[in-house]
Write an enzyme that holds these catalytic residues in place. Structure first.
Site, PDB file in Angstrom:
ATOM      1  N   HIS A 283       0.881  -1.171  -0.011  1.00 42.79           N
ATOM      2  CA  HIS A 283      -0.047  -0.069   0.020  1.00 42.79           C
ATOM      3  C   HIS A 283       0.763   0.978   0.102  1.00 42.79           C
ATOM      4  O   HIS A 283       1.910   1.582   0.446  1.00 42.79           O
ATOM      5  CB  HIS A 283      -0.859   0.155   1.072  1.00 42.79           C
ATOM      6  CG  HIS A 283      -0.673   0.271   2.641  1.00 42.79           C
ATOM      7  ND1 HIS A 283      -0.497   1.468   3.139  1.00 42.79           N
ATOM      8  CD2 HIS A 283      -0.070  -0.876   3.241  1.00 42.79           C
ATOM      9  CE1 HIS A 283      -0.133   1.453   4.413  1.00 42.79           C
ATOM     10  NE2 HIS A 283       0.235   0.036   4.702  1.00 42.79           N
ATOM     11  N   ASP A 295       5.795   2.308   7.331  1.00 43.63           N
ATOM     12  CA  ASP A 295       4.295   1.907   7.076  1.00 43.63           C
ATOM     13  C   ASP A 295       3.627   2.673   6.177  1.00 43.63           C
ATOM     14  O   ASP A 295       3.116   3.822   6.488  1.00 43.63           O
ATOM     15  CB  ASP A 295       3.720   2.060   8.335  1.00 43.63           C
ATOM     16  CG  ASP A 295       2.251   1.382   8.490  1.00 43.63           C
ATOM     17  OD1 ASP A 295       1.997   0.742   7.290  1.00 43.63           O
ATOM     18  OD2 ASP A 295       1.636   1.647   9.114  1.00 43.63           O
ATOM     19  N   GLU A 329      -5.412   1.731   2.133  1.00 43.86           N
ATOM     20  CA  GLU A 329      -5.334   0.743   2.780  1.00 43.86           C
ATOM     21  C   GLU A 329      -5.659   0.719   4.217  1.00 43.86           C
ATOM     22  O   GLU A 329      -6.172   0.064   4.965  1.00 43.86           O
ATOM     23  CB  GLU A 329      -4.021  -0.148   2.621  1.00 43.86           C
ATOM     24  CG  GLU A 329      -3.686  -1.263   3.602  1.00 43.86           C
ATOM     25  CD  GLU A 329      -3.237  -1.162   5.022  1.00 43.86           C
ATOM     26  OE1 GLU A 329      -3.134  -2.407   5.762  1.00 43.86           O
ATOM     27  OE2 GLU A 329      -2.919   0.045   5.423  1.00 43.86           O
ATOM     28  N   GLU A 330      -5.402   2.061   4.778  1.00 46.11           N
ATOM     29  CA  GLU A 330      -5.243   2.413   6.061  1.00 46.11           C
ATOM     30  C   GLU A 330      -6.784   2.882   6.484  1.00 46.11           C
ATOM     31  O   GLU A 330      -7.005   3.160   7.726  1.00 46.11           O
ATOM     32  CB  GLU A 330      -4.380   3.649   6.496  1.00 46.11           C
ATOM     33  CG  GLU A 330      -3.079   3.751   6.282  1.00 46.11           C
ATOM     34  CD  GLU A 330      -2.454   2.818   7.206  1.00 46.11           C
ATOM     35  OE1 GLU A 330      -3.042   2.327   8.023  1.00 46.11           O
ATOM     36  OE2 GLU A 330      -1.083   2.598   7.217  1.00 46.11           O
ATOM     37  N   HIS A 449       2.350   4.793  12.977  1.00 45.52           N
ATOM     38  CA  HIS A 449       1.292   5.692  12.981  1.00 45.52           C
ATOM     39  C   HIS A 449       1.575   6.973  13.616  1.00 45.52           C
ATOM     40  O   HIS A 449       0.521   7.611  14.111  1.00 45.52           O
ATOM     41  CB  HIS A 449      -0.304   5.052  13.410  1.00 45.52           C
ATOM     42  CG  HIS A 449      -0.808   4.229  12.429  1.00 45.52           C
ATOM     43  ND1 HIS A 449      -1.936   3.577  12.658  1.00 45.52           N
ATOM     44  CD2 HIS A 449      -0.373   3.189  11.174  1.00 45.52           C
ATOM     45  CE1 HIS A 449      -2.171   2.837  11.483  1.00 45.52           C
ATOM     46  NE2 HIS A 449      -1.099   2.554  10.733  1.00 45.52           N
TER      47      HIS A 449
END
Length: 494
Positions: A283, A295, A329-330, A449
């Protein structure tokens, strides 16, 4: 929220922010009956090794630098609904086009949660302070003027998982301050509502108490109270003040559902059997609170570099390789779920294997190989463990469902998936410290995150170990028919 979004999001929401947080590692041992990783096909000798040697840490980091620059120029993030994502997609597309690929952009409609205001003020001890709060997505808004109410907390040992936890607590009409418990924040807020609370402030306990995580409330119909996250540090302070009866809060949470469109990027080799497609994806978006370099820029950049290294050898592959970069995706797994939902059954059957990755190089890394224990995914795990064994690199085995990501959409329709990750909110054990180094008692990725998920926080050494592994597995599957058969047959696919 649309029914379609709820169905897509439910595929992965528990894994993304809930299941992955409760994950427990398995023993570091290879699958006992995994097939051996054989030599490359004579049709293209050494292609897997060429990809492995070409997808190096420095080359992948070059793309990560570009993604970091984009995030820095666009408010500090590359969020799925933000200009940083649009620019990230343009960067990847431009690199692929220059290398000779035809790039397809698949438009993906989805329902987003547009947060307009999230404001928390605390009055305690004669003072007034602002506290950072992140509204839980798809939960109710407060009235426009917000909520002004007492803050209450529970006595030590009570979790808010059952209504009796509120016995003797003046919760009616109050904002309750909770720490997330294993029963789940969905259940905690429903219980708080039943006890009479008007809103919930939730902290997520980790070894990094200043971190704050935006949660996702799914299905939306189960969330009946305005709800926001605060850091563990802020939550514990407010809970102490509330316990002394000396805290009031003014909480304003305002948001709305809004229809938006993201994109998936698709590029594939000119050559290779179209009935045996090896799909490699990652992603491209970050959460809006983070630059998202580990990420999941780490995987997106690895997929890109693998495509660039393969570009001059597109005619040498026996099996077609399809590269994909997912959008949203998140929010959760929106792009990949949309893609899978729109594949016909013959198109699904043509995909022999899906290779995915997540958080390849966190600062306190481990190395997790995804293995369902049987079927084609187990055969793919054997390729990864064989690679790491040959390179004398340690790893742990974990179930693919323990990491919420785009492979779940493929897994749900029976397509074999495999991949690796470096760990996120899990806490490193002393045994893992002995194997990987780093610090036990700390999260694998303290910047998961968070605003600190930047290029200077990734472990470049482990990036240089994990990126070539993904490239080698893809190259091996692209050139070795026996490896593809080993993946297809245990899954009952042709």
């Amino acid at each position: 929220m649309s029914t379609a979004l709820a169905r897509r999001a439910l595929i992965g929401v528990a894994a993304l922010l809930l299941t992955c947080l409760a994950w427990q590692p398995s023993a570091a041992a290879p699958p006992p009956d995994a097939p051996p990783a054989g030599p490359a096909s004579s049709s293209s000798p050494g292609l897997a090794e060429r990809l492995e040697s070409g997808v190096t840490g420095p080359k992948v980091a070059r793309h990560l630098r570009a993604l970091q620059d984009i995030a820095d120029a666009e408010g500090g993030n590359r969020g799925y609904a933000r200009p940083g994502f649009t620019r990230s997609a343009a960067y990847v597309s431009g690199q692929l086009t220059d290398a000779g690929y035809k790039v397809t952009r698949q438009s993906v409609p989805y329902t987003d949660f547009d947060v307009r205001k999230e404001d928390l003020s605390v009055q305690a001890g004669g003072g007034n302070r602002k506290v950072r709060a992140l509204m839980t997505r798809f939960t109710p808004s407060t009235a426009k003027e917000g909520i002004d109410a007492r803050a209450v907390s529970l006595p030590e040992g009570r979790t808010g998982c059952q209504v009796s936890d509120y016995d003797g607590v003046p919760v009616k009409g109050a904002v309750v301050v909770l720490a997330r418990n294993a029963c789940g924040f969905r259940h905690q807020q429903k219980t708080a509502a039943e006890a009479g609370a008007v809103a919930v402030l939730l902290s997520y306990p980790t070894p990094s108490p200043r971190n704050i995580y935006r949660l996702i409330g799914m299905p939306a119909s189960d969330f009946v109270l305005p709800m926001a996250s605060v850091s563990q540090e802020d939550g514990e302070r407010l809970a102490r003040e509330a316990a002394h009866g000396d805290a009031r809060v003014h909480l304003t949470l305002r948001a709305r559902d809004i229809e938006r469109t993201t994109v998936n990027l698709i590029a594939e080799t000119r050559g290779g059997d179209p009935d045996d497609v090896v799909l490699m994806g990652g992603h491209l978006d970050s959460v809006p609170e983070s630059p998202g370099i580990n990420d999941n820029g780490s995987t997106a950049a690895t997929v890109l570099q693998t495509a660039l290294e393969l570009a001059p050898h597109q005619g040498a592959v026996r099996n077609k390789v399809r590269f994909m970069w997912w959008g949203a995706e998140e929010l959760v797994n929106i792009g990949s779920s949309y893609y899978v939902d729109r594949l016909s059954e013959p198109e699904r059957q043509r995909i022999a294997a899906v290779i995915n990755g997540e958080l390849l190089a966190p600062s306190n890394h481990a190395r997790f190989v995804w293995d369902p224990g049987s079927g084609g995914g187990h055969a793919l795990a054997g390729l990864f463990t064989g690679y790491f064994d040959r390179h004398q690199l340690p790893y742990d085995i974990q179930d693919p469902s323990a990491i919420g990501s785009d492979h779940l959409a493929f897994e749900a329709v029976g397509i074999p998936t495999g991949g690796i990750d470096g760990g996120n909110l899990g806490v490193k054990t002393p045994e893992q410290q002995a194997r990987y180094g780093g610090h036990s008692g700390q999260m694998f990725d303290p910047c998961y995150h968070q605003t600190c998920d930047r290029l200077d926080r990734i472990d470049r050494r482990v990036l240089g170990q994990n990126a070539p592994a993904l490239a080698w597995v893809v190259g091996h599957l692209a050139t070795d028919d026996s490896a593809v058969r080993a993946v297809r047959q245990p899954s009952g696919r042709r």
